[in-house]
Design an enzyme around this catalytic site. Sequence first.
Site, PDB file in Angstrom:
ATOM      1  CG  HIS A 142      18.424  15.327  -5.826  1.00 58.76           C
ATOM      2  ND1 HIS A 142      19.149  14.788  -6.869  1.00 58.76           N
ATOM      3  CD2 HIS A 142      18.039  14.276  -5.049  1.00 58.76           C
ATOM      4  CE1 HIS A 142      19.201  13.475  -6.734  1.00 58.76           C
ATOM      5  NE2 HIS A 142      18.536  13.139  -5.638  1.00 58.76           N
ATOM      6  CG  HIS A 143      25.082  16.314  -6.827  1.00 64.28           C
ATOM      7  ND1 HIS A 143      25.486  17.086  -7.911  1.00 64.28           N
ATOM      8  CD2 HIS A 143      26.209  16.094  -6.093  1.00 64.28           C
ATOM      9  CE1 HIS A 143      26.788  17.316  -7.824  1.00 64.28           C
ATOM     10  NE2 HIS A 143      27.243  16.741  -6.731  1.00 64.28           N
ATOM     11  CB  SER A 144      19.400  15.285 -10.253  1.00 67.29           C
ATOM     12  OG  SER A 144      18.320  15.800  -9.494  1.00 67.29           O
TER      13      SER A 144
ATOM     14  CG  ASN B 248      25.439  17.541 -11.833  1.00 65.49           C
ATOM     15  OD1 ASN B 248      25.888  17.799 -10.717  1.00 65.49           O
ATOM     16  ND2 ASN B 248      24.140  17.326 -12.038  1.00 65.49           N
TER      17      ASN B 248
END
Length: 464
Positions: free
Chosen positions: A137-139, A312
């Site tokens: 997951h990008h989180s 991120n």
Amino acid sequence: MACPGTFSDEPLSPAGRLFLQRKTDVVIHCIARTKNPIDVDGAKATIMSSPMGQHPRFCSLLVRDENGFEHWRKTRLDVDRHVIVVKNRVNEDEEDDEVAVNRYVADLSVSSPLSTDKPLWEVHLLTAHKHIVFRIHHSLGDGISLMSMLMASCRKVSDPDALPMMVPEKTTEKRRDSPWLLGSMWGFLKMAWLTLVFVLEFLLRTLFVSDRKTAVSGGDGVELWPRKLATAKFLLDDMKEVKKAIPDTTINDVLFGIVSCGLSRYLDHRTPNALHEGLRMTGVAMVNLRAKPGLQEISKLMKDNSETRWGNRFGVILLPVFYHKSGNDPLEYLKRAKVMVDRKKQSLEAYFSYRIGDLTMTLLGTKCASLINYKLLCNTTFTISNLIGPLEDITLSGNPISSIKVSTSSLPQALTMHMVSYAGKAEMQILVAKDIIPDPEFLAKCFEDALLEMKVAAKEADKA
């Protein structure tokens, strides 16, 4: 196995919360093709002993408190729940392993969210195809963070005890043709002007202005449409040959020129004589904001006060490409691409886009920020990224890797492109909404042909 550290909740970063919203829920897919059959037990043991099995983000559950705020809560990692073994072929009608795996990942891109009752990642072992699919997951982190972690789990083929070499981006020292003070003042004024222009354009494109509809346009709700996935393959030597045709050109410039040329060729095929010369199609590109470019050492990413820390850490820039009819000099696409990319580099658009997103999250909340980000994607035509991978061949769990490719789950755009270089090759995953772009294989060939045409033109220019 217990994860290291204290069992206390940790709030998510603003970007992490954004990627968990329904409109902007994004999963990163990394496909690794192995040369030898996959040892399932060995792969599980490697995962548990690697940074992936030890990293706090990868052994934390997503929880929400009574106010609805998201937190990471450390838990015990059950590797059997994360490693999914697929023993049979995923598509009995397709003999080509790469095509079959692309179809498998395309289906995952739109129909299979990650379960929140375990840490937000999975590893699919497609043993019949000798492929490994990482779903993260990008989180949990951006492409730089996740690829750096994967590299920390790998070893060189030439030296089984050595970590793969991290490949930094090369920067070119620009000459100072004017006195230092005058050059600095002019550089500052140019940076300020370009930043103002590009940030205003960014805001207008986000809130009001949309690309004109073409045969590759997406829009609201398109992220729910079925997907197809194809691969465009390039040789880095070919891209470097093209680089030489124009001074101070980078691989990113060449990639941007390829996309501009290839899209024009594709649209000529799909809608001949339907578009006017110079039609703009806007791309959304990710820019790493860490002090050090390229892949990072995992130890530095783990330091909270590091300028290359985990998470991120990227901004967004808008990269417009323009339709031009076939028959034009292919190097003209590269020249236009270089001019645009150079202007973007001279501005602070990526930094301001990151800060604008942060401010929006603080003042208006996560849902509003998610809707604004979603609208930006609806108003633009494609998303593109380029990640530098290992320079030489690597192994994972002792198994040589022959290919590394990256894509994401579906977005409202009908076209997303993600390129990764590895051991002298570069492969770009092209994820499309198949009801809008039914032939991504042909689009991939348009990109491949664009590079070859540029290479021929570069050689001819060198002879002249």
